[in-house]
Motif scaffolding. Structure first.
Motif, PDB file in Angstrom:
ATOM      1  N   SER A  98      -6.394   1.538  -4.903  1.00 47.77           N
ATOM      2  CA  SER A  98      -6.992   0.253  -5.303  1.00 47.77           C
ATOM      3  C   SER A  98      -5.966  -0.650  -5.971  1.00 47.77           C
ATOM      4  CB  SER A  98      -8.202   0.471  -6.221  1.00 47.77           C
ATOM      5  OG  SER A  98      -7.841   1.244  -7.345  1.00 47.77           O
ATOM      6  N   MET A  99      -5.038  -0.084  -6.735  1.00 46.22           N
ATOM      7  CA  MET A  99      -3.978  -0.898  -7.339  1.00 46.22           C
ATOM      8  C   MET A  99      -2.965  -1.325  -6.291  1.00 46.22           C
ATOM      9  SD  MET A  99      -2.953  -2.476  -9.893  1.00 46.22           S
ATOM     10  CE  MET A  99      -1.465  -3.385 -10.250  1.00 46.22           C
ATOM     11  N   LEU A 100      -2.708  -0.479  -5.294  1.00 49.20           N
ATOM     12  CA  LEU A 100      -1.815  -0.877  -4.207  1.00 49.20           C
ATOM     13  C   LEU A 100      -2.395  -2.086  -3.486  1.00 49.20           C
ATOM     14  CD1 LEU A 100       0.737  -0.428  -2.524  1.00 49.20           C
ATOM     15  CD2 LEU A 100      -0.598   1.142  -1.093  1.00 49.20           C
ATOM     16  N   GLN A 101      -3.673  -2.081  -3.257  1.00 45.21           N
ATOM     17  CA  GLN A 101      -4.332  -3.212  -2.597  1.00 45.21           C
ATOM     18  C   GLN A 101      -4.159  -4.488  -3.421  1.00 45.21           C
ATOM     19  OE1 GLN A 101      -8.562  -2.692  -1.919  1.00 45.21           O
ATOM     20  NE2 GLN A 101      -8.471  -4.059  -0.162  1.00 45.21           N
ATOM     21  N   THR A 102      -4.349  -4.397  -4.717  1.00 48.90           N
ATOM     22  CA  THR A 102      -4.152  -5.545  -5.610  1.00 48.90           C
ATOM     23  C   THR A 102      -2.688  -5.973  -5.629  1.00 48.90           C
ATOM     24  OG1 THR A 102      -6.009  -4.825  -6.981  1.00 48.90           O
ATOM     25  CG2 THR A 102      -4.435  -6.343  -7.995  1.00 48.90           C
ATOM     26  N   PHE A 103      -1.786  -5.008  -5.700  1.00 50.51           N
ATOM     27  CA  PHE A 103      -0.343  -5.274  -5.704  1.00 50.51           C
ATOM     28  C   PHE A 103       0.078  -6.036  -4.450  1.00 50.51           C
ATOM     29  CE2 PHE A 103       4.011  -3.617  -4.712  1.00 50.51           C
ATOM     30  CZ  PHE A 103       4.694  -4.177  -5.785  1.00 50.51           C
ATOM     31  N   LEU A 104      -0.453  -5.645  -3.309  1.00 53.60           N
ATOM     32  CA  LEU A 104      -0.078  -6.289  -2.040  1.00 53.60           C
ATOM     33  C   LEU A 104      -0.519  -7.744  -1.963  1.00 53.60           C
ATOM     34  CD1 LEU A 104      -0.820  -3.345   0.410  1.00 53.60           C
ATOM     35  CD2 LEU A 104       1.440  -4.200  -0.302  1.00 53.60           C
ATOM     36  N   GLN A 105      -1.449  -8.150  -2.800  1.00 53.32           N
ATOM     37  CA  GLN A 105      -1.911  -9.545  -2.831  1.00 53.32           C
ATOM     38  C   GLN A 105      -0.984 -10.440  -3.652  1.00 53.32           C
ATOM     39  OE1 GLN A 105      -5.957  -9.180  -4.218  1.00 53.32           O
ATOM     40  NE2 GLN A 105      -6.594  -8.121  -2.363  1.00 53.32           N
ATOM     41  N   GLU A 106      -0.075  -9.841  -4.408  1.00 52.78           N
ATOM     42  CA  GLU A 106       0.891 -10.586  -5.216  1.00 52.78           C
ATOM     43  C   GLU A 106       1.952 -11.179  -4.281  1.00 52.78           C
ATOM     44  OE1 GLU A 106       3.430 -12.347  -7.598  1.00 52.78           O
ATOM     45  OE2 GLU A 106       1.484 -11.634  -8.336  1.00 52.78           O
ATOM     46  N   PRO A 107       2.142 -12.509  -4.311  1.00 50.43           N
ATOM     47  CA  PRO A 107       3.104 -13.142  -3.393  1.00 50.43           C
ATOM     48  C   PRO A 107       4.538 -12.621  -3.498  1.00 50.43           C
ATOM     49  CG  PRO A 107       1.685 -14.786  -4.405  1.00 50.43           C
ATOM     50  CD  PRO A 107       1.395 -13.480  -5.097  1.00 50.43           C
ATOM     51  N   MET A 126      -7.562   3.567   2.145  1.00 56.24           N
ATOM     52  CA  MET A 126      -8.226   2.936   3.285  1.00 56.24           C
ATOM     53  C   MET A 126      -7.191   2.485   4.315  1.00 56.24           C
ATOM     54  SD  MET A 126     -11.189   3.459   2.201  1.00 56.24           S
ATOM     55  CE  MET A 126     -12.051   2.772   3.581  1.00 56.24           C
ATOM     56  N   LYS A 127      -7.552   2.581   5.578  1.00 58.19           N
ATOM     57  CA  LYS A 127      -6.657   2.205   6.670  1.00 58.19           C
ATOM     58  C   LYS A 127      -6.205   0.744   6.548  1.00 58.19           C
ATOM     59  CE  LYS A 127      -4.441   3.031  10.497  1.00 58.19           C
ATOM     60  NZ  LYS A 127      -3.409   4.057  10.594  1.00 58.19           N
ATOM     61  N   GLU A 128      -7.102  -0.133   6.109  1.00 59.45           N
ATOM     62  CA  GLU A 128      -6.758  -1.556   5.971  1.00 59.45           C
ATOM     63  C   GLU A 128      -5.618  -1.755   4.972  1.00 59.45           C
ATOM     64  OE1 GLU A 128     -10.195  -0.532   5.106  1.00 59.45           O
ATOM     65  OE2 GLU A 128     -10.441  -0.463   7.273  1.00 59.45           O
ATOM     66  N   GLY A 134       2.132  -1.794   5.528  1.00 60.87           N
ATOM     67  CA  GLY A 134       3.138  -1.764   6.595  1.00 60.87           C
ATOM     68  C   GLY A 134       3.593  -3.152   6.992  1.00 60.87           C
ATOM     69  N   ARG A 135       2.663  -4.091   7.020  1.00 61.66           N
ATOM     70  CA  ARG A 135       2.987  -5.466   7.391  1.00 61.66           C
ATOM     71  C   ARG A 135       3.885  -6.124   6.338  1.00 61.66           C
ATOM     72  NH1 ARG A 135       1.633 -10.372   6.316  1.00 61.66           N
ATOM     73  NH2 ARG A 135      -0.033  -9.915   4.846  1.00 61.66           N
ATOM     74  N   ILE A 136       3.620  -5.865   5.077  1.00 66.11           N
ATOM     75  CA  ILE A 136       4.353  -6.541   3.999  1.00 66.11           C
ATOM     76  C   ILE A 136       5.644  -5.804   3.624  1.00 66.11           C
ATOM     77  CG2 ILE A 136       4.261  -7.222   1.557  1.00 66.11           C
ATOM     78  CD1 ILE A 136       1.250  -7.745   1.996  1.00 66.11           C
ATOM     79  N   THR A 163      -3.003   6.681  13.656  1.00 64.52           N
ATOM     80  CA  THR A 163      -4.304   7.194  13.238  1.00 64.52           C
ATOM     81  C   THR A 163      -5.281   6.050  12.982  1.00 64.52           C
ATOM     82  OG1 THR A 163      -3.622   7.232  10.915  1.00 64.52           O
ATOM     83  CG2 THR A 163      -3.295   9.254  12.184  1.00 64.52           C
ATOM     84  N   THR A 164      -6.564   6.342  13.140  1.00 63.43           N
ATOM     85  CA  THR A 164      -7.594   5.325  12.892  1.00 63.43           C
ATOM     86  C   THR A 164      -8.094   5.361  11.456  1.00 63.43           C
ATOM     87  OG1 THR A 164      -9.301   6.830  13.678  1.00 63.43           O
ATOM     88  CG2 THR A 164      -8.356   5.292  15.285  1.00 63.43           C
ATOM     89  N   SER A 165      -7.776   6.431  10.738  1.00 60.66           N
ATOM     90  CA  SER A 165      -8.096   6.536   9.318  1.00 60.66           C
ATOM     91  C   SER A 165      -6.939   7.282   8.656  1.00 60.66           C
ATOM     92  CB  SER A 165      -9.423   7.271   9.103  1.00 60.66           C
ATOM     93  OG  SER A 165      -9.308   8.607   9.551  1.00 60.66           O
ATOM     94  N   VAL A 166      -6.952   7.337   7.334  1.00 60.88           N
ATOM     95  CA  VAL A 166      -5.877   8.021   6.614  1.00 60.88           C
ATOM     96  C   VAL A 166      -6.404   9.381   6.154  1.00 60.88           C
ATOM     97  CG1 VAL A 166      -4.250   7.911   4.698  1.00 60.88           C
ATOM     98  CG2 VAL A 166      -4.980   5.799   5.828  1.00 60.88           C
ATOM     99  N   PRO A 167      -5.937  10.467   6.773  1.00 60.99           N
ATOM    100  CA  PRO A 167      -6.409  11.798   6.369  1.00 60.99           C
ATOM    101  C   PRO A 167      -5.764  12.258   5.072  1.00 60.99           C
ATOM    102  CG  PRO A 167      -4.787  11.991   8.110  1.00 60.99           C
ATOM    103  CD  PRO A 167      -5.014  10.510   7.892  1.00 60.99           C
TER     104      PRO A 167
END
Length: 184
Positions: A98-107, A126-128, A134-136, A163-167
């Motif tokens: 969840s913090m990685l997701q927030t971190f990735l939103q930082e420009p 989460m896969k998203e 990976g994109r950033i 993969t379609t999900s993260v095992p």
């Protein structure tokens, strides 16, 4: 080696004893899997009361790498973390998903070009979030899973686009993994 308090999956706080053998196994497995080198710089940002802080503190010190210590509560500030990773040339960092997701939103995260690996644990990845990472950043992302009682993590998975999900992955050294249904 230490006693740490956790609510784990139960939601009820409890003291957990972690043996020296368990933490040594975990640290030796990490070194075998990720090959930390003397030029590496590991970010220590997890508060010392959490189990992840153990490997953040000891892994770089055992292997002769540099330990970069974030300011108190710095783990909550994505802009500060991006700046620290960039200026201190951090190569290895850990994030709860969840913090990685927030971190990735930082420009300014795109300036974190020194990173060579990021490790996630503590929640389902989460896969998203993996795709956005990976994109950033485009460096290896590793998903680890495990209870505090087993010296932080007991399984590992290097994320990939196939993969379609993260095992949760495969067991680390000297552990066995059992997948049980509701009847055990």
């Amino acid at each position: 080696a230490y006693v740490i308090y956790t609510s784990g999956s139960t939601g009820r706080p409890k003291g957990v004893i972690v043996s020296e053998a368990a933490i040594v196994n975990r640290l030796e497995w990490m070194q075998s899997a990720y090959r930390l080198q003397p030029h590496d710089r590991v970010l220590q940002k997890t508060p010392a009361g959490f189990d992840v802080s153990v490997w953040e503190f000891f892994w770089p010190l055992i292997e002769g790498a540099t330990l970069i210590v974030a300011r108190p509560n710095g783990h909550k500030d994505p802009a500060y973390l991006a700046h620290l990773i960039d200026t201190a040339q951090v190569t290895t960092a850990h994030f709860v998903p969840s913090m990685l997701q927030t971190f990735l939103q930082e420009p300014s995260v795109s300036s974190c070009t020194s990173l060579s690996r990021v490790i996630c644990s503590g929640e389902a990845l989460m896969k998203e979030v993996e795709v956005e990472f990976g994109r950033i950043l485009g460096v290896p992302l590793h998903n680890l899973y495990g209870p505090t009682e087993a010296a932080v993590d007991v399984t590992f998975w290097e994320c990939d686009a196939q993969t379609t999900s993260v095992p949760i992955g495969r067991p680390i050294w000297n552990t066995q993994l059992y997948v049980l249904d509701a009847q055990l």
